[in-house]
Design an enzyme around this catalytic site. Structure first.
Site, PDB file in Angstrom:
ATOM      1  CB  ALA A  41      20.324  32.691  17.614  1.00  5.90           C
ATOM      2  CG  ASN A 184       3.546  32.092  23.824  1.00  6.87           C
ATOM      3  OD1 ASN A 184       3.127  31.119  24.461  1.00  6.87           O
ATOM      4  ND2 ASN A 184       4.067  31.974  22.626  1.00  6.87           N
ATOM      5  CG  ASP A 254      12.297  34.556  19.761  1.00  7.28           C
ATOM      6  OD1 ASP A 254      11.956  34.094  20.868  1.00  7.28           O
ATOM      7  OD2 ASP A 254      12.290  33.881  18.710  1.00  7.28           O
TER       8      ASP A 254
HETATM    9  O1  RIB Z   1      10.430  32.060  18.084  1.00  7.24           O
HETATM   10  C1  RIB Z   1      10.644  31.867  16.709  1.00  7.24           C
HETATM   11  C2  RIB Z   1      11.684  30.828  16.489  1.00  7.24           C
HETATM   12  O2  RIB Z   1      11.210  29.592  16.975  1.00  7.24           O
HETATM   13  C3  RIB Z   1      12.055  30.582  15.055  1.00  7.24           C
HETATM   14  O3  RIB Z   1      13.106  31.388  14.612  1.00  7.24           O
HETATM   15  C4  RIB Z   1      12.382  29.098  15.041  1.00  7.24           C
HETATM   16  O4  RIB Z   1      13.697  28.842  14.723  1.00  7.24           O
HETATM   17  C5  RIB Z   1      11.987  28.562  16.411  1.00  7.24           C
HETATM   18  O5  RIB Z   1      13.068  28.392  17.226  1.00  7.24           O
END
Ligand code: RIB
Length: 308
Positions: A41, A184, A254
């Site tokens: 998400a 990573n 992300d």
């Molecule tokens: O990459 C960060 C994310 O890793 C966090 O938002 C947590 O929910 C885990 O999924």
């Protein structure tokens, strides 16, 4: 769709503390926040905040965290046709500790995410095949991720696979069925068995991953930037990252991946190195604010050269 993510969503339960506790130790924290997270998400929200047309294929529990999450997707104009709700598990949660140096440690209890089945993903085949880019991670069952990547490959859709959290013994198709394999340094260590603590180590590990059958590999190194290799360009290229003082690094990877998907989808003529450079800039902006998705910048807050 420009970008479809087949992956997780979690409610982040974030404690801020001067440092990470040692095993067996209790320490006082300074602040607590509940936010929207989950690698899938997060990546989708980053792409949406930049202006991509996005969709999520995921599963939440029939609980307040799940209801709030669906609203969060709607608030970001993310398509929820393939967001399932199950009474058999709770919405995923992620207790996180962020220390004063901005570094984090995370435990995920993936809950409903682990009930996103191969059939659920197969039911989204039309969505996947009509997307420009798909993004997958490993916070859902491995076979469901594999199903999504298989569909993308069969239908000629560009795909990015982020093997996070990393686990040993992944099926070989997860390496070969994606266009970009992006890990990573700690994930690369688990997947290759090689230590990755410098750019030179990263170049070697990226080549090891390439030899496992990847079409191209991006290995991210936090403030050191990233390394890129591909089957056509086997000399590893280093992409530097702007130097900033981190406040909270949660979700920076992300932000990077969501931005990369955005550039691949909407700027098909852009070189991968340019897309990586711009994605690094966006990730470095995100680490300068607290929170996960709340730290991701939206298009109107960003300099115009990122969109030329
Ligand atoms: O990459 C960060 C994310 O890793 C966090 O938002 C947590 O929910 C885990 O999924």
């Amino acid at each position: 769709m420009d970008v479809t993510v087949v992956g997780s969503c979690m409610t982040d339960l974030v404690s801020y503390a001067p440092r990470q506790p040692k095993p067996g130790e209790t320490i006082h924290g300074t602040n607590f926040q509940i936010g929207f997270g989950g690698k899938g998400a997060n990546q989708c929200v980053m792409a949406a905040k930049l202006g991509a047309k996005t969709a999520m294929v995921t599963k939440v529990g029939d609980d307040s965290f799940g209801k709030n999450y669906i609203q969060n997707f709607k608030d970001h104009n993310i398509n929820i046709d393939h967001v399932g709700v199950t009474a058999d598990a709770s919405t995923g949660v992620a207790p996180i500790t962020v220390s004063d140096d901005g570094q984090n440690s995370i435990v995920i209890v993936a809950g409903a995410n682990m009930l996103l089945s191969e059939q659920d993903v197969a039911a989204a085949e039309h969505l996947i095949m009509t997307s420009k880019v798909i993004l997958c991670q490993l916070e859902i069952p491995v076979q469901s991720t594999l199903t999504a990547l298989n569909i993308a490959k069969k239908r000629g859709v560009k795909s990015i696979f982020n093997p996070a959290p990393a686990q040993e013994g992944l099926p070989s198709e997860l390496y070969s069925d994606c266009d970009i394999f992006c890990a990573n340094e700690s994930e690369a260590e688990i997947l290759t068995g090689e230590k990755v603590s410098s750019i030179e180590d990263a170049k070697a590990a990226a080549l090891t991953l390439l030899n496992k059958g990847c079409n191209s590999v991006v290995l991210t190194l936090g403030e050191l930037g990233s390394v890129y290799v591909s089957q056509t360009e086997q000399e590893p290229q280093v992409v530097p990252c702007p130097k900033v003082i981190p406040v909270d690094t949660t979700g920076a990877g992300d932000a990077f991946l969501g931005a990369l998907a955005y550039y691949l989808a909407l700027y098909p003529k852009m070189t991968v190195l340019e897309a990586l450079t711009r994605s690094s800039r966006l990730a470095s902006i995100s680490v300068q604010a607290k929170g996960t998705q709340t730290s991701f910048p939206s298009r109107k807050q960003l300099p115009s050269d990122l969109f030329q």
